[in-house]
Each structure stands twice: as structure tokens, then as C-alpha cells.
Design a protein around this motif. Structure first.
Motif, mmCIF file in Angstrom:
data_model
loop_
_atom_site.group_PDB
_atom_site.id
_atom_site.type_symbol
_atom_site.label_atom_id
_atom_site.label_comp_id
_atom_site.label_asym_id
_atom_site.label_seq_id
_atom_site.Cartn_x
_atom_site.Cartn_y
_atom_site.Cartn_z
ATOM 1 N N ARG A 1 27.872 31.915 -31.846
ATOM 2 C CA ARG A 1 28.338 31.537 -33.099
ATOM 3 C C ARG A 1 28.522 31.875 -34.521
ATOM 4 N NH1 ARG A 1 25.338 25.625 -32.427
ATOM 5 N NH2 ARG A 1 25.377 24.927 -29.785
ATOM 6 N N PHE A 2 28.797 31.665 -35.356
ATOM 7 C CA PHE A 2 28.369 32.125 -36.996
ATOM 8 C C PHE A 2 27.265 32.379 -37.543
ATOM 9 C CE2 PHE A 2 33.408 30.725 -36.654
ATOM 10 C CZ PHE A 2 33.829 32.403 -36.845
ATOM 11 N N PHE A 3 26.545 33.548 -38.439
ATOM 12 C CA PHE A 3 25.093 33.795 -38.673
ATOM 13 C C PHE A 3 25.387 34.124 -40.041
ATOM 14 C CE2 PHE A 3 25.479 37.670 -36.844
ATOM 15 C CZ PHE A 3 24.414 38.006 -37.850
ATOM 16 N N PHE A 4 24.490 33.589 -40.609
ATOM 17 C CA PHE A 4 24.125 34.336 -42.393
ATOM 18 C C PHE A 4 22.618 34.187 -42.338
ATOM 19 C CE2 PHE A 4 23.326 33.076 -46.666
ATOM 20 C CZ PHE A 4 23.590 33.850 -46.919
ATOM 21 N N SER A 5 22.263 35.579 -42.024
ATOM 22 C CA SER A 5 21.053 35.744 -42.502
ATOM 23 C C SER A 5 20.337 36.679 -44.043
ATOM 24 C CB SER A 5 20.122 37.140 -41.385
ATOM 25 O OG SER A 5 20.928 38.162 -41.043
ATOM 26 N N LEU A 6 19.590 36.551 -44.319
ATOM 27 C CA LEU A 6 19.824 37.028 -45.453
ATOM 28 C C LEU A 6 17.812 37.560 -45.368
ATOM 29 C CD1 LEU A 6 20.715 36.400 -48.875
ATOM 30 C CD2 LEU A 6 18.159 36.283 -49.057
ATOM 31 N N LYS A 7 16.801 38.341 -46.205
ATOM 32 C CA LYS A 7 15.789 38.871 -46.355
ATOM 33 C C LYS A 7 15.985 39.691 -47.614
ATOM 34 C CE LYS A 7 12.192 41.206 -44.925
ATOM 35 N NZ LYS A 7 12.261 42.579 -45.567
ATOM 36 N N THR A 8 15.196 39.148 -48.892
ATOM 37 C CA THR A 8 14.725 39.849 -49.962
ATOM 38 C C THR A 8 13.983 40.832 -50.355
ATOM 39 O OG1 THR A 8 13.603 37.646 -50.586
ATOM 40 C CG2 THR A 8 15.399 37.592 -51.776
ATOM 41 N N ASP A 9 13.467 41.765 -50.806
ATOM 42 C CA ASP A 9 13.004 42.872 -51.111
ATOM 43 C C ASP A 9 11.681 42.392 -51.354
ATOM 44 O OD1 ASP A 9 15.179 44.561 -50.592
ATOM 45 O OD2 ASP A 9 15.021 45.406 -52.670
ATOM 46 N N ARG A 10 11.675 41.538 -51.340
ATOM 47 C CA ARG A 10 10.048 40.984 -51.851
ATOM 48 C C ARG A 10 9.885 39.758 -50.717
ATOM 49 N NH1 ARG A 10 9.266 38.602 -57.463
ATOM 50 N NH2 ARG A 10 7.078 38.061 -57.005
ATOM 51 N N ALA A 11 10.666 39.729 -49.537
ATOM 52 C CA ALA A 11 11.089 38.381 -48.389
ATOM 53 C C ALA A 11 9.590 39.557 -47.285
ATOM 54 C CB ALA A 11 11.776 37.768 -47.798
ATOM 55 N N HIS A 12 8.613 38.487 -46.792
ATOM 56 C CA HIS A 12 7.851 38.732 -45.363
ATOM 57 C C HIS A 12 9.146 38.773 -44.809
ATOM 58 C CE1 HIS A 12 4.299 39.127 -47.189
ATOM 59 N NE2 HIS A 12 4.411 38.131 -48.438
ATOM 60 N N LYS A 13 9.700 38.784 -44.291
ATOM 61 C CA LYS A 13 10.487 38.475 -42.810
ATOM 62 C C LYS A 13 12.180 37.691 -43.760
ATOM 63 C CE LYS A 13 9.354 33.419 -41.457
ATOM 64 N NZ LYS A 13 8.900 32.886 -40.311
ATOM 65 N N VAL A 14 12.876 37.870 -42.372
ATOM 66 C CA VAL A 14 14.508 37.682 -42.875
ATOM 67 C C VAL A 14 14.796 36.091 -41.819
ATOM 68 C CG1 VAL A 14 15.197 37.988 -40.120
ATOM 69 C CG2 VAL A 14 17.024 38.260 -41.532
ATOM 70 N N THR A 15 15.710 35.482 -42.858
ATOM 71 C CA THR A 15 15.779 33.914 -42.624
ATOM 72 C C THR A 15 17.442 34.165 -41.861
ATOM 73 O OG1 THR A 15 14.487 32.849 -44.519
ATOM 74 C CG2 THR A 15 16.426 31.726 -43.680
#
Length: 493
Positions: free
Chosen positions: A162-176
Motif C-alpha cells: 500500500r501507499f504510505f506517508f510517514s513524517l517525523k519532525t525534529d522535535r518528535a520522539h517517534k515517526v508517524t
């Protein structure tokens, strides 16, 4: 020596002079010309441009050639008239032909939208990166920034990709990571769009919003690290490379709405020229080397003509149906996703919901749980309420004739052991259970003394504090104990 008279040799001198300098001399002569205007020079050179050996083959320095101007004018005319023209696409082999954006383009560090047309082949590796924002200072860390790609949900090989979109800002603890609602179709065109507005991550497939998350917030990276950020397409430095065709990539400096994504997907960008100021990249891959660089010793992907046809109305697009998983919470339970489907009529198709109603009678076919009139009235109201959503209801009625079952009381989530267990259970706080045997109504209960133990089961006295009406509510000779006996110590409970 005898000199001739002036009248004899002057005509010869004039003839000799005009013979050397005839009027209309070819280019390269040293004779001075009368100055001409630039417009006149352009006309002369256009007329002489096809004659070999003439000087009028170029415009003044810094000007475009006449042929180039005409070609651009024809292209602009075709764009204004909405005419379809040949489009370029690139084919990624998955073997070292991924591209990275030149440093001259500044990638958004806050709100953004990325949209592409992609035609993936089957058998992609896991994961496959279509496009991603990476930190080139930390290539080993693949969770800094964002990714758009393909990966399987199943643990068994590459099943269910499936297609996916992941993102993690520099201040976040883990990726979404959010994924599409259905597997992709190999060798078919898909329009993909991902947006982030500092609060919501959203994934769109063919214009339909199929996933959303609020687990990330704030800017993606700090201004201090912007020189480390690089946008890559067709793969990444870890060889999670894409195999397939890609056409038309756009990167925006803001989060587009679903309506705007659908408009741009259908090719209506020229209707909103003011919005193009937020456009960072609009890549048609006609000359990819202008904005992109190869990675390491890689090569540029193959450029070819696209075989994608212009999309008409959104209703003809595929893969917009929501398919629930086998069990557990479904995608339809996501309010954000469902509300977007409700707002766009093109996603609504005629649906039929079938339901079965079980009606319990006594052994003699009397005393039904609900009457036939109530059943018909409920069915009518259901169809009236859901008709506007293209949903109709089909009903079947199943009758059961069992007096023992008919005399029983069924309450959802209220087990018999919870009634009168000295705690107020909300699921048992009902008149049929005496408000959980009185434990949910202790403070407001009032039972006159003349009603206590008067040979009648009085509901206001059927509480633990009044000994369940002094035993009258658990006496089978006085009342129907299947409905009134809540005393945990009574054998009739």
C-alpha cells in the motif's frame, strides 16, 4: 611629360570610383551604411534567415530566436485553450537512477503539499521510496523528515502493498506513518498527494482522502539545519528504490485542500493563477537535469512520452472505495476520513444495507417483542433518513416462538453477576434492573413504611437498603421474580 587637360581624365576617375563601390554591396564590405532601427533590422534578418551565407541569421545578443518565440507562443496558446499535448514522464529502473533536488530550490520546512502521478510496477521492494525529504548530514537515520512510498502491511513477504506517508519532525520522539485503505494496482496510474499543515498529516489517493493523523505537530526541521535537507525521488541513499513511471511532480509551500487537489489532478491549475505563488517545484521532466542531480555514480532515469490519459470526472477514477479490515476498528470510524467522503458526491455510490430483525414470541405465537407496525415504521424511517446518502435498507424478519426466552430480559453488556454487586455499573443502571439493584439510586430512594412488606412488590422499595421490599420482590407467589428479584442471596435472582 605632357599633361592632359582636366576635362579629359576627370570622367574616367569618377567611373573608376563608382565601379569599386557599387550601391547594394554584399555583407562584409567596408562601406558605411545608413543607420537603421532595431525593428527594421529584425524584419530584414527574418527575411534573409533562410538564405545561406547571409548575415541576418541571429537576433541581437541576449534575445531568443524567432523560432523559439513562435514555439513558446504556440505552447502558451495550447495551454490557454485547454488542448491536450504530449507529456513527458520518467521511468525508474530501480538500479541507481534516483534523483536529488539541486540546492538552489528551498524545500518547505513547515506546511507543504506534494503531488505526483505514478505508475508503479509490481513486486516492489519493502519499503519503496517514491519521494522523501532526508537529512544528508545523517543519511544513516531514515526517519528524519518525511517519506511517500509503498510498503506491505502483511508480515508475510510483500503481500498487501500500500501507499504510505510517514513524517517525523525534529522535535518528535517517534515517526508517524499512515497508509492507504487498499493495495495499489500494478501498472496503473495513481495520483498521490500528501499534505501537512503543522497539525494534520493527510494522504490522498486519486483525490480521495484515505488517511489522516494528528500525532505530529510544529515545523518539520529548524532553519539551522536547512542546508542538511535534501529532496529525493525514485529512491534514497539506502537503495529503497522505486521501479516504475513517474509524471508531473509538484511541491507547494502550503497544505492544499481536498478540493484544490482534485482541481489540480484534473488539470485545472490555470484557473487559479494567484495560488501558483506558493508553488516551489513544478516538474514535468522534459529536462530533468535543470533541477535534479544523480546520486553518487548513478544515471538519469529514461525520459519517455507519458501514456496517461487526461482524467475526466472524478467519478471515473478507481480505488476510492473504502474497504474495512477483517476485524477491529475500520477506516469508516475515522471522522476525518468519513466527513470528506460525505462532502464529495462523486465518491457516493448506491449501497444496500441488509439487516435481520429477530422477534421473539411466546410458545403460542402471542406477545411479540415488537409489533409488525413498529417493524414497518422503523424500516420506513431508516430508508427516509439514509436516502440522501444513496443508501437503502433491505429487511428480513426471523420469528422465534419460545416462552422461556420471551420472559427473559436481555441488556447489552450487563451481565447477571453485575446486578447488585454493591457497585453502580453504568451498563446496568436501568429500570429493568432496579437501577442496578438500587446501588445507582441510593441517595434519592424513598420508600414509605406502609409499602414495605405489604404483599406487593413496590419498585421504589425494591432496593438493598429496604431489603428488597422485605422480600416481597423475590417471592414467586407475589410477583414475577424473573423481572423483580435482584437480591444476590435469593435463589430466584
Amino acid at each position: 611629360m605632357k599633361l592632359l587637360p582636366l576635362c579629359t581624365w576627370l570622367p574616367c576617375l569618377l567611373l573608376f570610383f563608382f565601379g569599386l563601390c557599387p550601391v547594394g554591396r554584399e555583407c562584409g564590405a567596408v562601406a558605411r551604411r545608413t543607420p537603421r532601427s532595431k525593428r527594421e533590422l529584425v524584419r530584414v534578418r527574418e527575411a534573409a534567415g533562410s538564405v545561406p551565407g547571409t548575415c541576418g541569421t541571429r537576433l541581437p545578443r541576449g534575445k531568443r530566436s524567432v523560432a523559439s518565440v513562435e514555439r513558446r507562443a504556440a505552447t502558451a496558446s495550447a495551454w490557454e485553450n485547454g488542448a491536450e499535448r504530449a507529456r513527458s514522464s520518467v521511468y525508474f529502473t530501480g538500479r541507481g537512477d534516483q534523483l536529488r533536488l539541486k540546492p538552489s530550490a528551498e524545500v518547505p520546512r513547515g506546511n507543504f503539499t506534494l503531488e505526483i502521478w505514478t505508475k508503479p510496477e509490481g513486486g516492489q521492494r519493502s519499503p519503496t521510496v517514491l519521494a522523501g525529504l532526508y537529512d544528508k548530514c545523517f543519511y544513516a537515520s531514515c526517519d528524519r523528515g518525511w517519506l511517500l512510498g509503498i510498503k506491505p502491511l502483511s508480515d508475510q513477504g510483500n503481500r498487501d502493498p500500500r501507499f504510505f506517508f510517514s513524517l517525523k519532525t525534529d522535535r518528535a520522539h517517534k515517526v508517524t506513518t499512515i497508509t492507504s485503505n487498499a493495495p495499489y494496482s500494478a501498472n496503473h496510474w495513481h495520483h498521490l498527494a500528501i499534505t501537512y499543515n503543522g497539525l494534520h498529516m493527510k494522504l490522498y489517493v486519486n483525490g480521495a482522502q484515505v488517511a489522516v493523523s494528528r500525532d505530529q505537530s510544529g515545523e518539520i526541521f529548524s532553519p539551522l539545519t536547512k542546508k542538511c535537507k535534501v529532496l529525493m525521488i525514485g529512491g534514497n541513499a539506502l537503495n529503497h528504490n522505486y521501479r516504475g513511471t513517474m509524471e508531473h511532480l509538484s511541491l507547494w509551500r502550503r497544505a492544499l485542500t481536498q478540493r484544490e487537489i482534485i482541481q489540480y489532478m484534473q488539470g485545472h491549475a490555470r484557473e487559479h493563477p494567484n495560488e501558483l505563488s506558493q508553488l516551489v517545484i513544478h516538474e514535468d521532466f522534459e529536462n530533468a537535469s535543470r533541477k535534479w542531480l544523480t546520486v553518487k555514480d548513478g544515471t538519469f532515469p529514461q525520459v519517455m512520452l507519458s501514456d496517461r490519459t487526461w482524467i475526466g470526472d472524478l467519478g471515473s477514477s478507481t480505488h476510492t472505495a473504502l474497504l474495512p479490515p477483517p476485524c477491529g476498528q475500520t477506516i469508516c470510524d475515522n471522522v476525518e476520513v468519513v466527513s470528506n467522503y460525505i462532502r464529495f458526491w462523486s465518491f457516493r455510490k448506491t449501497k444496500t444495507v441488509r439487516y435481520r430483525l429477530v422477534n421473539v414470541y411466546d410458545d403460542y405465537g402471542r406477545w411479540p417483542t415488537v409489533t409488525e407496525h413498529q417493524i414497518n415504521l422503523q424500516h420506513q424511517h431508516l430508508n427516509d433518513a439514509f436516502r440522501v446518502y444513496n443508501i437503502t435498507w433491505e429487511r428480513t424478519v426471523h420469528n422465534i416462538y419460545n416462552s422461556s426466552l420471551r420472559n427473559r430480559l436481555v441488556l447489552a453488556n450487563c451481565d447477571t453477576s453485575k446486578v447488585g454487586d454493591e457497585e453502580c455499573d453504568p451498563e446496568c443502571n436501568h429500570t429493568f434492573t432496579g437501577f442496578d439493584a438500587g446501588y445507582c439510586k441510593r441517595q434519592t430512594a424513598i420508600c414509605p413504611k406502609h409499602k414495605q412488606g405489604n404483599g406487593v412488590c413496590d419498585p421504589e422499595c425494591n432496593l438493598d437498603s429496604f431489603y428488597y421490599d422485605n422480600g416481597d420482590c423475590c417471592n414467586p407467589n407475589i410477583t414475577d421474580v424473573t423481572k423483580t428479584c435482584f437480591n444476590r442471596t435469593s435463589p430466584y435472582k
